[in-house]
Design a protein around this motif. Sequence first.
Motif, PDB file in Angstrom:
ATOM      1  N   TRP A  79      47.366  42.849  38.013  1.00 18.56           N
ATOM      2  CA  TRP A  79      48.142  42.509  36.828  1.00 18.56           C
ATOM      3  C   TRP A  79      47.544  43.177  35.582  1.00 18.56           C
ATOM      4  CZ3 TRP A  79      47.765  36.556  38.029  1.00 18.56           C
ATOM      5  CH2 TRP A  79      48.532  36.277  39.169  1.00 18.56           C
ATOM      6  N   THR A  80      46.222  43.234  35.532  1.00 19.57           N
ATOM      7  CA  THR A  80      45.537  43.760  34.353  1.00 19.57           C
ATOM      8  C   THR A  80      45.592  45.277  34.291  1.00 19.57           C
ATOM      9  OG1 THR A  80      44.008  41.879  34.453  1.00 19.57           O
ATOM     10  CG2 THR A  80      43.367  43.747  33.065  1.00 19.57           C
ATOM     11  N   PHE A 123      49.657  46.759  36.309  1.00 17.50           N
ATOM     12  CA  PHE A 123      50.829  46.330  35.550  1.00 17.50           C
ATOM     13  C   PHE A 123      50.599  46.437  34.045  1.00 17.50           C
ATOM     14  CE2 PHE A 123      52.397  43.241  39.119  1.00 17.50           C
ATOM     15  CZ  PHE A 123      52.612  44.336  39.935  1.00 17.50           C
ATOM     16  N   GLY A 124      49.329  46.397  33.612  1.00 24.05           N
ATOM     17  CA  GLY A 124      49.015  46.473  32.181  1.00 24.05           C
ATOM     18  C   GLY A 124      49.455  45.239  31.412  1.00 24.05           C
ATOM     19  N   MET A 125      49.378  44.060  32.065  1.00 19.66           N
ATOM     20  CA  MET A 125      49.827  42.832  31.428  1.00 19.66           C
ATOM     21  C   MET A 125      48.712  42.202  30.584  1.00 19.66           C
ATOM     22  SD  MET A 125      52.949  42.409  32.094  1.00 19.66           S
ATOM     23  CE  MET A 125      54.174  43.146  33.172  1.00 19.66           C
ATOM     24  N   SER A 126      49.114  41.671  29.439  1.00 15.88           N
ATOM     25  CA  SER A 126      48.171  41.010  28.539  1.00 15.88           C
ATOM     26  C   SER A 126      47.968  39.561  28.966  1.00 15.88           C
ATOM     27  CB  SER A 126      48.706  41.056  27.115  1.00 15.88           C
ATOM     28  OG  SER A 126      49.910  40.302  27.029  1.00 15.88           O
ATOM     29  N   MET A 163      51.163  37.539  28.524  1.00 16.45           N
ATOM     30  CA  MET A 163      52.185  37.726  29.553  1.00 16.45           C
ATOM     31  C   MET A 163      51.813  36.985  30.837  1.00 16.45           C
ATOM     32  SD  MET A 163      54.627  39.441  28.243  1.00 16.45           S
ATOM     33  CE  MET A 163      55.588  40.150  29.595  1.00 16.45           C
ATOM     34  N   TRP A 171      58.670  42.206  35.599  1.00 12.43           N
ATOM     35  CA  TRP A 171      58.532  42.630  34.202  1.00 12.43           C
ATOM     36  C   TRP A 171      57.967  44.054  34.118  1.00 12.43           C
ATOM     37  CZ3 TRP A 171      55.899  37.453  32.349  1.00 12.43           C
ATOM     38  CH2 TRP A 171      56.871  36.448  32.303  1.00 12.43           C
ATOM     39  N   HIS A 172      56.987  44.334  34.983  1.00  8.73           N
ATOM     40  CA  HIS A 172      56.376  45.665  34.996  1.00  8.73           C
ATOM     41  C   HIS A 172      57.411  46.745  35.324  1.00  8.73           C
ATOM     42  CE1 HIS A 172      53.714  48.990  35.873  1.00  8.73           C
ATOM     43  NE2 HIS A 172      54.089  49.005  37.138  1.00  8.73           N
ATOM     44  N   GLY A 194      59.562  47.516  32.499  1.00  6.18           N
ATOM     45  CA  GLY A 194      58.881  48.057  31.318  1.00  6.18           C
ATOM     46  C   GLY A 194      58.613  47.024  30.248  1.00  6.18           C
ATOM     47  N   LYS A 252      56.224  44.540  28.484  1.00  4.91           N
ATOM     48  CA  LYS A 252      54.776  44.340  28.396  1.00  4.91           C
ATOM     49  C   LYS A 252      54.381  43.299  27.357  1.00  4.91           C
ATOM     50  CE  LYS A 252      54.032  47.744  31.314  1.00  4.91           C
ATOM     51  NZ  LYS A 252      53.492  47.518  32.667  1.00  4.91           N
ATOM     52  N   THR A 253      55.322  42.867  26.520  1.00  6.35           N
ATOM     53  CA  THR A 253      55.004  41.902  25.464  1.00  6.35           C
ATOM     54  C   THR A 253      56.002  40.758  25.488  1.00  6.35           C
ATOM     55  OG1 THR A 253      56.385  42.990  23.797  1.00  6.35           O
ATOM     56  CG2 THR A 253      54.105  43.774  24.015  1.00  6.35           C
TER      57      THR A 253
END
Length: 328
Positions: A241-242, A245-248, A251, A278-279, A282, A284-285
Amino acid sequence: MAEIEIMNPIIPLESSFIENYLPSANPTHVAVYIYVLNLCYRNKPRDNAAIASALDILESDVIKAWKYWHKVGLISIDENGSITFLSSQNAAKPEKPKSAKIAPKPETPVRRDIPMDEITKRVESDKALSETLSMAQMIWGRPLTGSEIKVIYSILDWYSFSNEVLLMLLEYCAADEKTKSMKYLESTAEGWAADGITSVKAAEKVLKKKEKERTMLKKCAAMFSLERAFSDREAEYIANWTNTFGMSEAMIKEAYARTTVNTGKLSFPYMNKILESWHKSGIKTIAALKEAEGTRGGKPAKQQSNYDFDDIERREFERRMKKNDGEA
């Protein structure tokens, strides 16, 4: 007679060397060749140990360089080990690769069994190596045994890591007690070498990624109110996920909220489906999520609604307490 030294002397490096040999040679071999050629013209001979120390490489790398230049005919080595530089114009030109599109396979590291007396002598004569081992003990949090020093020295010899990269490798493996072992250090070093992580810049990138994962693990542990360590599989989910996917944190927190509302429990596979969706879209926020859900029209689906996270945590706690009372 006073000793005269030429300031800023010009070293005659033949153009045939630059055109025919430099492009295909190992950068370390080139560094040894030019550095010692400079010493010869300044009448300052050095032994292999001093050359290795000056260039911050292993003595075995210096020896490999001499073998290479002797093989291509740019130096001669007599029975006493004395080296003479030869003209590159008279030497045989190295063979060019048949196709520039085919990358050469990396050299398989020679994993020689290094005797402890060799390691002891090297540590005593090489201040940089001695300081590196002292730093390694600080990173490891305890004095190193003889066998552990041998493993560390062998990694330097096998993979030609610099002292800085070795210390960063040790920091990576000492991130937690679970991974702090010589066996893990050896396997990680092999992986780094295979992936081309041999420079300080590349190692820094790996360390930053590792630290990002560790930070998110701590945040998720508090978020999920877990009183146990994550399993390997759960840690893989969070790392994915981190980094993938680049999730904060926000998220992941939103995905957790929707998961507990819809399933009544913490479910990593369910959360993964939400975050993966979600990834792929697109998103991400939180702002982008609200905008995407708002543009669909009509009443959002249950899993797409925003929820008060504190209320969700309260309800989850109450559910666990009721379950425990029932079991009692």
